[in-house]
Motif scaffolding. Structure first.
Motif, PDB file in Angstrom:
ATOM      1  N   GLN A   6       0.829  -1.205   0.000  1.00 21.75           N
ATOM      2  CA  GLN A   6       0.000   0.000   0.000  1.00 21.75           C
ATOM      3  C   GLN A   6       0.859   1.248   0.000  1.00 21.75           C
ATOM      4  O   GLN A   6       2.025   1.215   0.365  1.00 21.75           O
ATOM      5  N   CYS A   7       0.221   2.361  -0.360  1.00 18.99           N
ATOM      6  CA  CYS A   7       0.924   3.646  -0.355  1.00 18.99           C
ATOM      7  C   CYS A   7       1.196   4.074   1.082  1.00 18.99           C
ATOM      8  O   CYS A   7       0.414   3.803   1.981  1.00 18.99           O
ATOM      9  N   GLU A   8       2.334   4.766   1.270  1.00 19.36           N
ATOM     10  CA  GLU A   8       2.667   5.269   2.609  1.00 19.36           C
ATOM     11  C   GLU A   8       1.748   6.414   3.026  1.00 19.36           C
ATOM     12  O   GLU A   8       1.528   6.657   4.201  1.00 19.36           O
ATOM     13  N   ASN A   9       1.254   7.154   2.029  1.00 19.20           N
ATOM     14  CA  ASN A   9       0.482   8.365   2.329  1.00 19.20           C
ATOM     15  C   ASN A   9      -1.019   8.176   2.190  1.00 19.20           C
ATOM     16  O   ASN A   9      -1.788   9.005   2.660  1.00 19.20           O
ATOM     17  N   CYS A  10      -1.414   7.120   1.489  1.00 19.97           N
ATOM     18  CA  CYS A  10      -2.828   6.955   1.174  1.00 19.97           C
ATOM     19  C   CYS A  10      -3.267   5.532   1.499  1.00 19.97           C
ATOM     20  O   CYS A  10      -2.457   4.614   1.493  1.00 19.97           O
ATOM     21  N   ASN A  11      -4.550   5.389   1.707  1.00 17.05           N
ATOM     22  CA  ASN A  11      -5.091   4.053   1.910  1.00 17.05           C
ATOM     23  C   ASN A  11      -5.468   3.469   0.549  1.00 17.05           C
ATOM     24  O   ASN A  11      -6.627   3.260   0.238  1.00 17.05           O
ATOM     25  N   ARG A  46       3.604   2.618  -7.920  1.00 14.23           N
ATOM     26  CA  ARG A  46       3.217   4.029  -7.785  1.00 14.23           C
ATOM     27  C   ARG A  46       1.806   4.171  -7.227  1.00 14.23           C
ATOM     28  O   ARG A  46       0.948   3.332  -7.461  1.00 14.23           O
ATOM     29  N   CYS A  47       1.627   5.283  -6.523  1.00 16.51           N
ATOM     30  CA  CYS A  47       0.296   5.608  -6.027  1.00 16.51           C
ATOM     31  C   CYS A  47      -0.363   6.555  -7.018  1.00 16.51           C
ATOM     32  O   CYS A  47       0.209   7.580  -7.365  1.00 16.51           O
ATOM     33  N   HIS A  48      -1.559   6.233  -7.450  1.00 18.12           N
ATOM     34  CA  HIS A  48      -2.229   7.073  -8.438  1.00 18.12           C
ATOM     35  C   HIS A  48      -2.942   8.263  -7.805  1.00 18.12           C
ATOM     36  O   HIS A  48      -3.561   9.066  -8.487  1.00 18.12           O
ATOM     37  N   TYR A  49      -2.869   8.370  -6.499  1.00 18.57           N
ATOM     38  CA  TYR A  49      -3.494   9.523  -5.842  1.00 18.57           C
ATOM     39  C   TYR A  49      -2.474  10.579  -5.439  1.00 18.57           C
ATOM     40  O   TYR A  49      -2.751  11.753  -5.464  1.00 18.57           O
ATOM     41  N   CYS A  50      -1.273  10.153  -5.007  1.00 17.45           N
ATOM     42  CA  CYS A  50      -0.313  11.153  -4.542  1.00 17.45           C
ATOM     43  C   CYS A  50       1.011  11.074  -5.284  1.00 17.45           C
ATOM     44  O   CYS A  50       1.941  11.817  -4.972  1.00 17.45           O
ATOM     45  N   ASN A  51       1.097  10.148  -6.251  1.00 16.09           N
ATOM     46  CA  ASN A  51       2.323  10.002  -7.043  1.00 16.09           C
ATOM     47  C   ASN A  51       3.514   9.427  -6.295  1.00 16.09           C
ATOM     48  O   ASN A  51       4.620   9.420  -6.814  1.00 16.09           O
ATOM     49  N   PHE A  52       3.286   8.953  -5.077  1.00 14.20           N
ATOM     50  CA  PHE A  52       4.364   8.256  -4.361  1.00 14.20           C
ATOM     51  C   PHE A  52       4.891   7.118  -5.243  1.00 14.20           C
ATOM     52  O   PHE A  52       4.109   6.362  -5.812  1.00 14.20           O
ATOM     53  N   THR A  53       6.218   7.039  -5.373  1.00 12.22           N
ATOM     54  CA  THR A  53       6.812   6.047  -6.266  1.00 12.22           C
ATOM     55  C   THR A  53       7.994   5.387  -5.572  1.00 12.22           C
ATOM     56  O   THR A  53       8.768   6.063  -4.894  1.00 12.22           O
TER      57      THR A  53
HETATM   58 ZN    ZN Z   1      -0.485   7.830  -2.185  1.00 13.86          ZN
END
Ligand code: ZN
Ligand code: ADP
Length: 832
Positions: free
Chosen positions: A541-546, A559-566
């Motif tokens: 899972q993303c570190e910043n988003c659920n 990659r996270c499609h909500y915050c761009n965490f990669t």
């Molecule tokens: Zn995220």
């Protein structure tokens, strides 16, 4: 005759800060004769000085302690009167501070001081005289700078003189006739641009010996022969295009010029945001019966100068755009102006050129990919009155046009018309209807798949329904086949089941053989939508988003499609160390890879957010596909919208289930729209189109109705389901989002707000507070309260807004929890 000049001493100023009030300021005597509503000013607010907007003026005020306006920013009102009225409505309806609404209406570039040039008008003797007589320090410093430099931008002056009130001083100098303040267009616009063009030398231009020359040349230099041939075919061609068109270098061109076969000449290029090619002449059509009938009704309203909203329900390829163009012609003939809203994604060169071809030099394009300067220039072209048509996405509804006769909202069902991130959270379609009303203008909403809300309004006579039930030239609607993927799995068992059903594979091969084109839709980007450990079931899972992370082939990342965490994709499971990692869910990259394996001869181009990040990338992909460089256009919903390619005869939907699974009451509507729209890309001229939809839920009604191109049946099936739960169009929704980084505080804030909201039960229902389905995004926890208010009791939403404002006031009067935000979204399009 006696003219009484009433001096306005006070101004009501809206400031773009989160306060629900405007402020009154005193108008300094020097400004009394200049200032009017719509001007931007600088005003002191607390310890700061900020930009504000004059919304009205008064003769008196009952307060004695008012501060004066500090500086004036414009030479003429930046906001037109009807836009001030519109802003007030938006501010009330969407519960957003008036100053923030007005700020959102103006182009970002308006604050670019590099856009204003100050030019000295008098000689230095006269200037020195003025300085000696007036002795105003700031003015003196400005003048001294200008005596040295003659002309400077405000930005440059500000570098030397770091003082507030600079603009005000300049305004005074301009009023005294010492300087001129001129707006300058950004460089790209002011300087004409020339390109090297090439044509045959006059001796050969009309000579039939060309064949002979080509033959001769090919003996010694095939490159020159080819080059000559291409120039002959085009008559005139730019050097750039020429070099792109064949395998020869600029040496060949130079050699031909030296031999006297060809000539180079400079040609001024028509520069616009989109292309350097000259505007092409408009296509002329004989309108079909349905188009004529639509125009007849629209024209009547245009001639009557009366406000009327039409909903044009026209199947894909029925010629809606031509109806808009015809209506615009009528409006321009009356000396009026028009706005055309198009979803950003459909604002392609293809679309724009249909309008510019019909209205050369009258269309200004607004596009969010433009630089602030470019957008500001378009805005000014419109405001000057020289350009009569604004075309653009959502925010183009605020185009500074006077005397508006027509507002078109194409693809009115598109969710991109709703602003999601920054306030005001307006819906451009609804704002369009209101702006139309303010201007006694005609509003045309068009779609092949109208929103339930709009069709409902048409059924209730609020809008006037016009129908284009057939495609142009009676081309049949494409034939749609639904393929049950579960059956596929049973029929072709084995571990590595293909993404492509047998039916779709066969069709693709057939079309490739015929050299016809294919569009494939998979509404997820990346390679696989999540990765899972086979041993322990761990999902990254993303570190910043659920949110689960999507695996991308590019650089082997997740990659996270909500915050761009990669980050780099894990080689082993981060939880148990297991080495067996499963790549689950299908993204466009995976489809692309499989196409390359199964159909190695096919040329495929992928269009999704990842391949279109750069400016013009989107246009280039579509241009190349249209020019036949690819067999297959594969992508997310981007490929479903508005494209008109005549050689496309097959549309494949890899998985119709991605949008059905969304936990949203509009999921079936979205699915129906997406499938109908993408199916509409097939067989638009000459050939009959075919569509294959793959799904694990073949009995779903949205799919069935899309298969039959039956909007009405979809509407009449969906409507009672909405009624049961009082969802729109029956009830009015409000989504209240409470977010912040501290989970406990967010929960407390949500509960607190919910207690402040004393909404009577007979007026509707309150759901929540509960954690939002997307419970954490960008490190922020999210809770929500949903109001479903009863339209029968409160049709305009006035009572509802009263309760919301009271709740906000109550909430604000308590001890505030720090670090949480409350966002009120009226008529939300998503409840996630
Ligand atoms: Zn995220
Ligand atoms: P829609 O917007 O309804 O999907 P378009 O306006 O794109 O449809 O029209 C489909 C195609 O038909 C376009 O290529 C357009 O140029 C063409 N067209 C429109 N009206 C006519 C007409 N009256 N006769 C012939 N072709 C037309």
């Amino acid at each position: 005759m006696l003219t009484v000049l009433i001096e306005m001493k006070f101004a009501e100023i809206a400031v773009p800060v989160p306060v629900r009030q405007t402020y009154t300021y005193e108008i300094p005597p020097e400004l009394e004769s200049t200032i009017r509503p719509g001007y931007r000013v600088i005003v002191p607010l607390g310890k700061r000085k900020i930009t504000g907007y004059v919304v009205s003026m008064m003769i008196e005020s009952d307060r004695a302690d008012l501060k004066p306006i500090y500086d004036l920013l414009d030479d003429s009102p930046a906001v037109l009167p009807d836009l001030i009225t519109l802003a007030k409505w938006i501010s009330e309806y969407y519960i957003c501070p008036l100053g923030e609404v007005i700020k959102a209406m103006l182009p970002g570039g308006i604050n670019l001081e590099s856009h204003f040039r100050i030019r000295l008008l008098k000689n230095s003797q006269e200037i020195q005289k003025y300085i000696a007589e007036n002795r105003v320090p700031t003015q003196e410093r400005i003048l001294n700078l200008l005596v040295k430099n003659q002309e400077m931008t405000v930005q440059v002056i500000r570098k030397s003189i770091r003082k507030s009130g600079l603009n005000f001083s300049i305004t005074r100098l301009a009023a005294a006739g010492l300087v001129a303040r001129e707006a300058i267009l950004s460089k790209a616009e002011t300087k004409p641009k020339f390109e090297n063009w090439i044509k045959l030398a006059p001796a050969y231009a009309e000579n039939s010996d060309v064949e002979k020359i080509i033959n001769q040349l090919s003996q010694t230099s095939p490159a020159q022969a080819l080059c000559f041939k291409i120039i002959d075919e085009h008559k005139e061609i730019s050097q750039r295009d020429l070099l792109k068109s064949g395998k020869f270098s600029s040496h060949a061109i130079t050699a031909l010029a030296e031999k006297g076969f060809i000539e180079k000449f400079p040609k001024e290029v028509f520069r616009s945001y989109y292309s350097t090619s000259a505007p092409r002449p408009p296509e002329t059509f004989i309108l079909n019966e349905y188009q004529k009938r639509s125009i007849f009704h629209v024209e009547e309203a245009i001639q009557n100068d009366s406000f009327k909203t039409f909903l044009i329900h026209g199947v894909t390829g029925s010629g809606k755009t031509q109806v808009y163009i015809e209506a615009l012609k009528r409006v321009l003939e009356k000396g009026k102006t028009g706005i055309v809203l198009v979803p950003e994604i459909s604002l392609t060169p293809q679309t724009v050129s249909r309008f510019t071809a019909n209205f050369p030099n009258q269309v200004a394009v607004l596009h969010s990919r433009m630089s602030p300067g470019e957008r500001y220039d378009s805005w000014r072209k419109l405001k000057s009155g020289n350009f009569k048509i604004a075309i653009g996405p959502r925010s183009a509804i605020f185009a500074p046009l006077k005397n508006i006769g027509l507002i078109v909202v194409d693809e009115e069902h598109e969710s991109s018309y709703k602003q999601l991130d920054t306030p005001p959270l307006y819906h451009a379609r609804d704002v369009a209807v209101y702006r139309g009303k303010l201007n006694q203008a005609v509003v045309m909403l068009g779609s092949a798949t109208p929103s339930l809300e709009s069709y409902f309004n048409a059924k209730n006579q609020k809008y006037h329904l016009l129908e284009l039930p057939r495609r142009i030239d009676d081309i049949p609607m494409p034939q749609v086949t639904i393929v049950d993927m579960l059956q596929q799995r049973k029929r072709y068992p084995g571990k590595n089941v293909s993404i492509f059903s047998k039916a779709l594979q066969d069709k693709i091969i057939e079309k490739l053989d015929l050299n016809q084109q294919i569009i494939l839709l998979q509404n997820r980007r990346g390679f696989s939508t999540y990765i899972k450990c086979k041993d322990c079931g761990f999902i990254e899972q993303c570190e910043n988003c659920n949110i689960t992370l999507t695996y991308h082939l590019t650089n082997h990342t997740v990659r996270c499609h909500y915050c761009n965490f990669t980050k780099k994709a894990p080689q082993v499971c981060p939880q148990c160390g297991g080495a067996d990692i499963l790549f689950q869910g299908i993204g466009t990259q995976k489809v692309e890879q499989e196409i390359n394996q199964i159909f190695p001869e096919a040329r495929v181009v992928r269009m999704d957010l990842d391949t279109t990040a750069r400016k013009f990338a989107h246009d280039r992909i579509l241009g190349d596909f249209g020019a036949g460089k690819y067999n297959i256009l594969l992508g997310t919903q981007m490929v479903a919208k508005g494209l008109d390619f005549q050689n496309v005869t097959l549309v494949g939907v890899i998985s119709a289930d991605t949008s059905l699974l969304f936990p949203d009451f509009r999921a079936s509507e979205r699915t129906f729209q997406l499938l109908t729209q993408v199916a509409g890309r097939a067989g638009r001229k000459n050939f009959v189109g075919e569509v294959i939809i793959q799904t694990y839920s073949p009995d779903n009604l949205s799919l069935k109705f899309a298969q039959q191109h039956n909007f009405k049946q979809f509407f009449f099936t969906e409507l009672p389901l909405r009624k049961e739960l009082n969802y729109p169009p029956w009830g009015r929704l409000v989504h209240i989002l409470i977010k912040g980084e501290d989970e406990a505080k967010v929960k407390a804030g949500a509960e607190n707000f919910s207690q402040c909201l004393k909404f009577p039960a007979e007026l509707g229902k309150i759901l929540g507070p509960v954690p939002a389905p997307l419970s954490k995004i960008k490190k922020n926890y999210r809770w929500q309260i949903i109001i479903k208010s009863n339209k029968l009791i409160d049709s305009s939403g006035k009572i509802l807004r009263k309760y919301l404002l009271e709740a906000l006031a109550r909430y604000k009067s308590q001890r505030q929890l720090r670090g949480i935000k409350i966002i009120i979204d009226i008529d939300p399009i998503s409840l996630l």
